[in-house]
Every structure is written in structure tokens, then in C-alpha cells.
Motif scaffolding. Structure first.
Motif, mmCIF file in Angstrom:
data_model
loop_
_atom_site.group_PDB
_atom_site.id
_atom_site.type_symbol
_atom_site.label_atom_id
_atom_site.label_comp_id
_atom_site.label_asym_id
_atom_site.label_seq_id
_atom_site.Cartn_x
_atom_site.Cartn_y
_atom_site.Cartn_z
ATOM 1 N N THR A 20 11.113 -16.051 -5.755
ATOM 2 C CA THR A 20 10.484 -17.343 -5.492
ATOM 3 C C THR A 20 10.187 -17.518 -4.013
ATOM 4 O O THR A 20 9.109 -17.988 -3.635
ATOM 5 N N LEU A 21 11.115 -17.141 -3.154
ATOM 6 C CA LEU A 21 10.888 -17.241 -1.712
ATOM 7 C C LEU A 21 9.771 -16.314 -1.251
ATOM 8 O O LEU A 21 8.947 -16.690 -0.406
ATOM 9 N N TYR A 26 4.163 -15.658 0.661
ATOM 10 C CA TYR A 26 2.834 -15.062 0.564
ATOM 11 C C TYR A 26 1.773 -16.114 0.239
ATOM 12 O O TYR A 26 0.642 -16.038 0.727
ATOM 13 N N GLY A 27 2.114 -17.101 -0.565
ATOM 14 C CA GLY A 27 1.170 -18.174 -0.858
ATOM 15 C C GLY A 27 0.847 -18.998 0.368
ATOM 16 O O GLY A 27 -0.317 -19.339 0.620
ATOM 17 N N ILE A 28 1.860 -19.330 1.146
ATOM 18 C CA ILE A 28 1.633 -20.088 2.378
ATOM 19 C C ILE A 28 0.831 -19.265 3.381
ATOM 20 O O ILE A 28 -0.104 -19.771 4.012
ATOM 21 N N LEU A 29 1.156 -17.987 3.500
ATOM 22 C CA LEU A 29 0.435 -17.109 4.423
ATOM 23 C C LEU A 29 -1.036 -16.993 4.017
ATOM 24 O O LEU A 29 -1.934 -17.111 4.872
ATOM 25 N N LEU A 30 -1.295 -16.815 2.730
ATOM 26 C CA LEU A 30 -2.676 -16.701 2.257
ATOM 27 C C LEU A 30 -3.439 -18.009 2.465
ATOM 28 O O LEU A 30 -4.601 -17.996 2.875
ATOM 29 N N SER A 31 -2.787 -19.131 2.237
ATOM 30 C CA SER A 31 -3.476 -20.411 2.430
ATOM 31 C C SER A 31 -3.769 -20.674 3.902
ATOM 32 O O SER A 31 -4.811 -21.249 4.239
#
Length: 84
Positions: A20-21, A26-31
Motif C-alpha cells: 500500500t505504501l 508511485y501514485g503521488i510521484l506520477l501525479s
């Protein structure tokens, strides 16, 4: 309390927490990367891409998140995009 149950499944919960972390990171980095690219396109006022970015921003800001998630979950497989 059933400590055998806790001892049996705690490694699985630790692995799930780490996954989950990683996904959140990766989601925050991509956004951040997508937001930075969109910001540069809007700032430079590129004639072809600026209206597309404006439409993307308006769509993402003015649509409820639940509707966006429904589209991703139910709509993309209808378009042939499989998320596994």
C-alpha cells in the motif's frame, strides 16, 4: 483474543501495508509528474496542447471522484482497456 490467528496472518498484513505504501508513493510521484507537465504546457501556451490540458483539468476538477472511479472500473473494460 486469538493470538494464534494474529501470529498467523500478521506477516500478510505487513506485506499488504508495504504494498500500500509503495502504491501510494508511485501514485503521488506520477501525479506530480503529470501535474508538472500540464503546468508547463499551460505556462508556455502551446497552441495544440493547451486546450487539451485545459479540458483535462476541467474534467478532473468538475467531476466527482466517485464518478471518475466508476468510469475507470466499469467504462475502461468496455473500451477494451483491461486493468488487472
Amino acid at each position: 483474543m486469538d493470538f494464534d490467528f494474529i501470529a498467523k496472518f500478521s506477516p500478510m498484513f505487513v506485506k499488504a501495508g508495504i504494498l500500500t505504501l509503495k502504491l501510494a508513493f508511485y501514485g503521488i510521484l506520477l501525479s506530480i509528474i503529470i501535474g508538472f507537465i500540464c503546468t508547463l504546457i499551460k505556462y508556455k501556451r502551446l497552441p495544440l496542447l493547451s486546450p487539451l490540458v485545459s479540458a483535462y483539468i476541467e474534467l478532473s476538477r468538475n467531476t466527482p471522484l466517485l464518478i471518475q472511479l466508476f468510469f475507470l472500473y466499469y467504462g475502461l473494460p468496455k473500451l477494451g482497456v483491461q486493468i488487472s
